[in-house]
Design an enzyme around this catalytic site. Structure first.
Site, PDB file in Angstrom:
ATOM      1  N   CYS A 128       9.052  -4.842 -88.489  1.00 56.05           N
ATOM      2  CA  CYS A 128       9.410  -6.090 -87.917  1.00 56.05           C
ATOM      3  C   CYS A 128       9.671  -5.964 -86.259  1.00 56.05           C
ATOM      4  CB  CYS A 128      10.858  -6.729 -88.444  1.00 56.05           C
ATOM      5  SG  CYS A 128      12.226  -5.450 -88.211  1.00 56.05           S
ATOM      6  N   GLU A 142      18.083 -10.663 -90.483  1.00 58.65           N
ATOM      7  CA  GLU A 142      17.092  -9.808 -89.586  1.00 58.65           C
ATOM      8  C   GLU A 142      15.667  -9.978 -90.108  1.00 58.65           C
ATOM      9  OE1 GLU A 142      18.235  -8.550 -87.083  1.00 58.65           O
ATOM     10  OE2 GLU A 142      20.293  -8.547 -87.505  1.00 58.65           O
ATOM     11  N   ARG A 187      10.469 -17.004 -94.064  1.00 55.46           N
ATOM     12  CA  ARG A 187      10.547 -17.769 -95.323  1.00 55.46           C
ATOM     13  C   ARG A 187      11.624 -17.573 -96.297  1.00 55.46           C
ATOM     14  NH1 ARG A 187       9.019 -17.425-100.485  1.00 55.46           N
ATOM     15  NH2 ARG A 187       8.197 -15.409-100.130  1.00 55.46           N
ATOM     16  N   VAL A 188      11.950 -16.283 -96.804  1.00 51.39           N
ATOM     17  CA  VAL A 188      12.833 -15.873 -97.444  1.00 51.39           C
ATOM     18  C   VAL A 188      14.286 -16.139 -96.878  1.00 51.39           C
ATOM     19  CG1 VAL A 188      13.864 -14.059 -99.006  1.00 51.39           C
ATOM     20  CG2 VAL A 188      11.439 -14.571 -98.873  1.00 51.39           C
ATOM     21  N   GLY A 211      14.124  -9.248 -93.854  1.00 43.81           N
ATOM     22  CA  GLY A 211      12.918  -9.654 -94.280  1.00 43.81           C
ATOM     23  C   GLY A 211      12.256 -10.904 -93.698  1.00 43.81           C
TER      24      GLY A 211
END
Length: 488
Positions: free
Chosen positions: A255, A220, A201-202, A198
């Protein structure tokens, strides 16, 4: 009424789940080759028997075309499973290791053992593949695993719950649905490894939570993946492959998708014209009506993309596209030329159908432009210049690279897939998935023979001389020392 009666998944529930799984694997059943194979065969069967249902869920979540769903998610997950089934016995076999003269006589090996109970937190853009692929690796390595799918792709998340419940061993493999509260409850627990896919930030939140328990992580993430286009390329092929790595790839919501292009000022008009033609060939004159392109996943992401596009000194840089329909969450492939370097679209990962083209005087100047940003998950170069290829590989840092194409490097199971610095840490795919969820245990075997008194007290000068000779010059040096000969 049913929703009101539904039991919430809080920290207590999460703790109970982890405790249950740890208890269930005490019998070591997940370590056995037979159990691992049975679960992998069940995953393969699950994929084959439910291909239409999987494709429908992906369409419901993202309007992902059936062909794209099969190529990018279903077939890749199946291939990953089949590779694990084919190679598992070899992967599980202890790896022989060399020993040194200091342990003679001895032998050594590296034993791959399961980590224990692991957590996989997947993402919404490839919600089936990026859920199932890490689970395949975790099971192949002999672990119990909990999967937390993304709530942003609810159809796929719900399907995964039903399919895992039907096909897999519930005593060791579970799915937990939910959003931030459920994810937070899971992250409070002690896991033996966490794989998260993801945003950065997370990713920081996941890593902070894992640090409390010294839990290792694979992150990742992503980043601004560049594509350099030299002027000496087959332009039609290059533009098609850029389209495949941008709009054909979940309409830019990937991504590893091309985030921006760098080319020379002189070549930019030719590149834009070629992209215009090939985009029309792929998606028609009105791409907003095309059935071969995904929609934006949610209103939140749609408005985020609008803000990038509507920023001052950005909206006037559109040279192709720009159409949008908020009600249908549709946004056309959009090309922008020379947006300001400090604009938000050049700071944030775009994750959508907007493609800035940045121009430089000389193609080699693009290296500095890329290296001025955080390291990306992928970097692409289109050129026939061998020296430029070599320089690109040597001077640009990225999680992975591909020359004269886009995204296909992730389908090569002999290559690790992972990021570097801001784009992530750790890697998986193929045997790298097995290794990612295994502990590599070092084992040294010795007999009771060859027990030399030199290693034990009292520490005499002669022992010291022999030991120094052995360490410095090996067995030959020690023999020389024994007969009284010294190099000094």
């Amino acid at each position: 009424m049913a929703e009101e009666e539904k039991k919430s998944f809080d920290e207590n529930e999460a703790a109970s789940l982890v405790k249950e799984l740890r208890g269930n694997i005490k019998s070591n059943k997940t370590k056995s080759y037979d159990w691992r194979v049975s679960q992998l065969e069940s995953i393969r069967k699950m994929i084959v028997e439910n291909e239409k249902e999987i494709a429908k869920a992906l369409y419901d979540d993202l309007s992902k075309p059936e062909f794209e769903a099969f190529i990018s998610e279903i077939s890749n997950a199946k291939s990953s499973c089949e590779l694990a089934l084919k190679e598992l016995k070899h992967w599980m076999k202890p790896e022989k290791a060399k020993t040194s003269i200091s342990t003679f006589p001895s032998s050594a090996e590296i034993v791959s053992e399961p980590l224990g109970v692991v957590l996989v937190i997947s993402t919404w853009n490839f919600p089936f593949l990026l859920s199932v692929d890490p689970v395949i690796g975790a099971i192949a390595a002999g672990n119990a695993v909990v999967l937390k799918p993304s709530e942003i792709s609810p159809a796929t998340s719900s399907l995964l719950v039903n399919l895992f419940d039907k096909y897999l061993d519930k005593s060791a493999v579970r799915v937990v649905e939910g959003a931030v509260p459920e994810t937070s409850a899971l992250l409070e627990q002690k896991w033996d490894k966490i794989l998260y896919t993801g945003s950065s930030r997370v990713g920081r939140i996941v890593m902070t939570a894992a640090a409390k328990h010294l839990t290792p992580v694979i992150l990742e993430l992503g980043g601004k993946c560049p594509a350099i286009v030299d002027s000496n390329v087959n332009l039609q092929v290059a533009t098609r492959r850029i389209i495949a790595g941008k709009w054909q790839c979940n309409n830019g919501q990937a991504c590893i998708g091309v985030d921006y292009v760098i080319t020379t000022k002189d070549f930019a008009p030719k590149l834009i014209d070629a992209l215009r033609k090939e985009l029309e060939d792929c998606f028609g004159r009105n791409p907003m009506e095309s059935k071969d392109i995904s929609r934006i996943v949610s209103l939140n992401h749609f408005t985020r993309l609008e803000r990038l596009l509507d920023e001052d000194n950005v909206s006037n840089k559109i040279v192709l596209g720009g159409q949008r329909d908020q009600n249908k969450l549709r946004m056309a492939p959009t090309i922008l030329l020379d947006v300001p370097k400090d604009s938000q679209i050049m700071q944030d990962e775009i994750f959508g159908p907007l493609l800035p083209i940045i121009t430089v005087e000389n193609v080699k100047d693009s290296f500095d432009a890329i290296n001025s940003k955080p390291k990306p998950l992928a970097a692409y170069l289109f050129t026939n210049d061998e020296k430029l290829k070599e320089s690109f590989v040597q001077n640009v840092s990225a999680g992975g690279m591909l020359i004269n194409d886009t995204i296909l490097h992730v389908t090569v199971d002999t290559l690790p897939f992972g990021g570097v610095e801001e784009s992530g840490m750790g890697s998986y795919h193929g045997k790298f998935s097995f290794d990612a969820f295994s502990h590599k245990k070092a084992v040294l075997y010795r007999s009771f023979n060859g027990d030399a008194s030199i290693r034990y007290p009292p520490y005499t000068e002669s022992k010291k001389k022999l030991m120094k000779a052995l360490i410095s010059d090996g067995i030959f040096g020690m023999l020389l020392a024994l007969i009284g000969w010294s190099k000094d």
